[in-house]
Structure formats: C-alpha cells, structure tokens
Design a protein around this motif. Structure first.
Motif, PDB file in Angstrom:
ATOM      1  N   THR A  33       0.829  -1.198   0.000  1.00  0.00           N
ATOM      2  CA  THR A  33       0.000   0.000   0.000  1.00  0.00           C
ATOM      3  C   THR A  33       0.870   1.257   0.000  1.00  0.00           C
ATOM      4  N   ARG A  34       2.165   1.061   0.294  1.00  0.00           N
ATOM      5  CA  ARG A  34       3.111   2.176   0.240  1.00  0.00           C
ATOM      6  C   ARG A  34       4.439   1.692  -0.330  1.00  0.00           C
ATOM      7  N   GLU A  35       5.119   2.582  -1.038  1.00  0.00           N
ATOM      8  CA  GLU A  35       6.477   2.298  -1.469  1.00  0.00           C
ATOM      9  C   GLU A  35       7.435   2.714  -0.355  1.00  0.00           C
ATOM     10  N   VAL A  36       8.612   2.086  -0.327  1.00  0.00           N
ATOM     11  CA  VAL A  36       9.575   2.374   0.739  1.00  0.00           C
ATOM     12  C   VAL A  36      10.727   3.212   0.189  1.00  0.00           C
ATOM     13  N   PRO A  37      10.783   4.498   0.507  1.00  0.00           N
ATOM     14  CA  PRO A  37      11.936   5.304   0.095  1.00  0.00           C
ATOM     15  C   PRO A  37      13.200   4.764   0.758  1.00  0.00           C
ATOM     16  N   SER A  38      14.337   4.859   0.088  1.00  0.00           N
ATOM     17  CA  SER A  38      15.574   4.290   0.611  1.00  0.00           C
ATOM     18  C   SER A  38      15.960   4.895   1.955  1.00  0.00           C
ATOM     19  N   LYS A  39      15.715   6.183   2.115  1.00  0.00           N
ATOM     20  CA  LYS A  39      16.060   6.839   3.383  1.00  0.00           C
ATOM     21  C   LYS A  39      15.218   6.275   4.522  1.00  0.00           C
ATOM     22  N   LEU A  40      13.941   6.038   4.254  1.00  0.00           N
ATOM     23  CA  LEU A  40      13.062   5.484   5.270  1.00  0.00           C
ATOM     24  C   LEU A  40      13.447   4.039   5.581  1.00  0.00           C
ATOM     25  N   ALA A  41      13.857   3.287   4.557  1.00  0.00           N
ATOM     26  CA  ALA A  41      14.286   1.904   4.773  1.00  0.00           C
ATOM     27  C   ALA A  41      15.467   1.857   5.735  1.00  0.00           C
ATOM     28  N   ALA A  42      16.417   2.766   5.549  1.00  0.00           N
ATOM     29  CA  ALA A  42      17.584   2.829   6.443  1.00  0.00           C
ATOM     30  C   ALA A  42      17.155   3.174   7.860  1.00  0.00           C
ATOM     31  N   LEU A  43      16.181   4.068   7.996  1.00  0.00           N
ATOM     32  CA  LEU A  43      15.682   4.444   9.326  1.00  0.00           C
ATOM     33  C   LEU A  43      14.980   3.275  10.010  1.00  0.00           C
ATOM     34  N   LYS A  44      14.267   2.443   9.246  1.00  0.00           N
ATOM     35  CA  LYS A  44      13.573   1.297   9.834  1.00  0.00           C
ATOM     36  C   LYS A  44      14.576   0.276  10.385  1.00  0.00           C
ATOM     37  N   VAL A  45      15.715   0.124   9.702  1.00  0.00           N
ATOM     38  CA  VAL A  45      16.749  -0.787  10.194  1.00  0.00           C
ATOM     39  C   VAL A  45      17.353  -0.238  11.483  1.00  0.00           C
ATOM     40  N   LYS A  46      17.635   1.062  11.510  1.00  0.00           N
ATOM     41  CA  LYS A  46      18.183   1.680  12.722  1.00  0.00           C
ATOM     42  C   LYS A  46      17.189   1.598  13.878  1.00  0.00           C
ATOM     43  N   GLU A  47      15.915   1.730  13.568  1.00  0.00           N
ATOM     44  CA  GLU A  47      14.887   1.609  14.599  1.00  0.00           C
ATOM     45  C   GLU A  47      14.897   0.211  15.214  1.00  0.00           C
ATOM     46  N   ALA A  48      15.113  -0.806  14.385  1.00  0.00           N
ATOM     47  CA  ALA A  48      15.188  -2.182  14.883  1.00  0.00           C
ATOM     48  C   ALA A  48      16.353  -2.335  15.863  1.00  0.00           C
ATOM     49  N   ILE A  49      17.493  -1.733  15.534  1.00  0.00           N
ATOM     50  CA  ILE A  49      18.663  -1.790  16.421  1.00  0.00           C
ATOM     51  C   ILE A  49      18.354  -1.102  17.744  1.00  0.00           C
ATOM     52  N   GLU A  50      17.732   0.071  17.669  1.00  0.00           N
ATOM     53  CA  GLU A  50      17.377   0.827  18.881  1.00  0.00           C
ATOM     54  C   GLU A  50      16.468   0.007  19.800  1.00  0.00           C
ATOM     55  N   LEU A  51      15.481  -0.659  19.210  1.00  0.00           N
ATOM     56  CA  LEU A  51      14.534  -1.437  20.006  1.00  0.00           C
ATOM     57  C   LEU A  51      15.217  -2.631  20.660  1.00  0.00           C
ATOM     58  N   LEU A  52      16.148  -3.258  19.955  1.00  0.00           N
ATOM     59  CA  LEU A  52      16.876  -4.381  20.540  1.00  0.00           C
ATOM     60  C   LEU A  52      17.708  -3.928  21.739  1.00  0.00           C
ATOM     61  N   LEU A  53      18.390  -2.809  21.609  1.00  0.00           N
ATOM     62  CA  LEU A  53      19.204  -2.304  22.713  1.00  0.00           C
ATOM     63  C   LEU A  53      18.340  -1.846  23.878  1.00  0.00           C
ATOM     64  N   LEU A  54      17.152  -1.333  23.568  1.00  0.00           N
ATOM     65  CA  LEU A  54      16.225  -0.931  24.621  1.00  0.00           C
ATOM     66  C   LEU A  54      15.715  -2.150  25.386  1.00  0.00           C
ATOM     67  N   SER A  55      15.452  -3.242  24.651  1.00  0.00           N
ATOM     68  CA  SER A  55      14.919  -4.444  25.300  1.00  0.00           C
ATOM     69  C   SER A  55      15.972  -5.170  26.126  1.00  0.00           C
ATOM     70  N   ASN A  56      17.239  -5.086  25.698  1.00  0.00           N
ATOM     71  CA  ASN A  56      18.327  -5.746  26.414  1.00  0.00           C
ATOM     72  C   ASN A  56      19.643  -5.057  26.062  1.00  0.00           C
ATOM     73  N   PRO A  57      20.146  -4.168  26.926  1.00  0.00           N
ATOM     74  CA  PRO A  57      21.389  -3.442  26.626  1.00  0.00           C
ATOM     75  C   PRO A  57      22.572  -4.364  26.335  1.00  0.00           C
ATOM     76  N   ALA A  58      22.541  -5.592  26.879  1.00  0.00           N
ATOM     77  CA  ALA A  58      23.654  -6.524  26.649  1.00  0.00           C
ATOM     78  C   ALA A  58      23.722  -6.988  25.199  1.00  0.00           C
ATOM     79  N   PHE A  59      22.665  -6.752  24.420  1.00  0.00           N
ATOM     80  CA  PHE A  59      22.699  -7.120  23.005  1.00  0.00           C
ATOM     81  C   PHE A  59      23.813  -6.390  22.254  1.00  0.00           C
ATOM     82  N   LYS A  60      24.322  -5.294  22.816  1.00  0.00           N
ATOM     83  CA  LYS A  60      25.397  -4.586  22.115  1.00  0.00           C
ATOM     84  C   LYS A  60      26.643  -5.468  22.000  1.00  0.00           C
TER      85      LYS A  60
END
Length: 267
Positions: A133-160
């Motif tokens: 229903t939406r196309e994914v701009p490349s800049k937004l795609a990069a932000l979605k990947v970074k968001e995934a990293i942020e959420l993992l570190l938020l859920s467990n800081p030891a994931f770093k």
C-alpha cells in the motif's frame, strides 16, 4: 496459491506459505531480527531445535547453519518477516553512537521472546510495505533498520555485545564441528567461514585430519549415517535423505548402491 519469499526492500524479507513446507538449508552470514506473524517456524541448528511460535520475536545470530520447516496455522497462512542487520550497517551505527562491545555475549542466552508494545508497533509499521500500500523510500528503509537496532538495545542493553562484535571467527576444532554439522547441505566456503578459516586453509586442515577432500568426506559421512539409520533405526530413505544433505532421492539411491554394493531394501 504458491509459497513466496519476497524482498520488500534490501534488508526486509517477507515469507508467506499456504501449506507446510521445508525451507532451504541456509548459512546465516548476518544477524537478523524476525517476527512470526502467523503459523510456526521449526528451526534446526547446531544446538538443537527452536520452535518460533506466532507473535514471537527472534534475534538470529550471524555465522550459523539453519534448516527450517514452515507451518501455517489452522486458520492462517504462514507469515514471517525479517530485517537483516548486516555488519556494514551495524558498524556505521556503532561509530555514530560511539558504541563498543566490552564482553562476550553468552552463547546459551535465549534470543526469542514475546514482543512488547514497542516491537508490536514496529512490526505493525512494516505491514503497509508488505501489503504494497506504500512504497519504501531508501532513506526510510535505512531508518527502519536503525529503529530495529534501537529497540533491541532498549529491550536488552547486553545485546550490544552481540550486535557490535566485529571480530573474525576464531579457529575452532574442525573435526568436532564437521561431525556435528555434516548433514547441512551448504557450500564448502560456508563451512570454512564457520570454522574461522580461509577456504584454502580449511581445505589444507581438512586434508590433514580426514585424508580426503571435504566433498568426498561429506558424501562418505552422510552415506554411513544413512546406512546406520536404515539398518538400526528402520528409517525410510524418503524420510532421511534431505536431513542428511542429499538434494534428491534418485541421487541418494545411486550413491548408496555405489558405496555399499546393495540397494537400501537389501540392508
């Protein structure tokens, strides 16, 4: 309708199935974060078996071998979505945020868990791209990947200590590793990387230990295991040939007869 696996953007993959099916043997070169939307994934790996149930998040470690079987639920098709967390992206994120891994991440720590509200919202935000229903701009795609990293570190800081460990795999006991993983039908290159060796170094060390090439040894090992399972465990060739790394049943039959001088029914 057919089973599908579709790349939505370069690091987001969506898998869909309407009947149970066996996935390919895979060498996982990068970490990835996945979400079981519906159905179940049964993942077989060196440590055993993991069942990823509906509405479960899983963080899969890089540099491992996995075989999967995918099951739709009674009411829903099989659906799984994953985000690849490759080294280039993780190195860039670590540099931008001055993050350094300071300890080894425990090898036995659970990496699949019930999603909290943040993860639920994150994966829900990907649905419009999956549904086209939406196309994914490349800049937004990069932000979605970074968001995934942020959420993992938020859920467990030891994931770093897992995500930002960029050290090369250490040389491990080749003989022990191969005897545990011979049934995975992947390239010799993948076996070399997983044991912490260059391809030439792997072949050299392999020959010293087994006195034959990797391809020769793998075929011999798989056929001997097949003989044992058929003779002592009353297994049918059709039930075991894929699990032992053979690509098709006719090749298995011909290889078995050539090796042992008899058919599987004569064992």
């Amino acid at each position: 309708m057919k089973n599908t696996s579709e790349i939505i953007f370069d690091k987001l993959v969506y898998s869909c199935a309407f009947e149970s099916y066996r996935g390919h043997e895979e060498f996982i070169p990068d970490h990835f974060l996945g979400f079981q939307i519906s159905g179940e994934t049964h993942a077989f790996h060196e440590q055993g078996k993991t069942v990823i149930k509906e509405n479960t998040v899983v963080l899969v470690r890089k540099n491992q071998l996995i075989r999967t079987i995918k099951y739709p639920s009674a009411k829903e098709k099989y659906q799984f979505v994953s985000i690849t967390l490759d080294d280039e992206t993780l190195k860039q994120y670590a540099a931008e945020n001055k993050i350094v891994a300071y300890a080894d991440f425990p090898g036995d720590q659970r990496l699949f868990f019930e999603p909290d509200d943040f993860f639920k919202s994150y994966f829900a935000s990907l649905i419009p791209y999956i549904d086209k229903t939406r196309e994914v701009p490349s800049k937004l795609a990069a932000l979605k990947v970074k968001e995934a990293i942020e959420l993992l570190l938020l859920s467990n800081p030891a994931f770093k200590n897992l995500l930002f460990d960029f050290s090369e795999p250490h040389k491990i006991d080749l003989e022990e590793f191969m005897n545990r993983n011979f049934m995975f039908n992947v390239t010799v290159d993948a076996f070399a990387r997983l044991t912490g060796r260059s391809l030439s170094g792997f072949k050299r060390d392999f020959n010293k230990i087994f006195q034959m090439t990797p391809k020769q040894w793998l075929k011999e090992k798989r056929l001997k295991e097949a003989y044992y399972l058929i003779k002592n465990r009353d297994k049918k060739p059709s039930d075991i040939y894929l699990d032992l790394g053979f690509e098709n049943l006719s090749h298995f039959y011909s290889s078995f007869k050539k090796k042992f001088g008899m058919t599987t029914t004569e064992v």
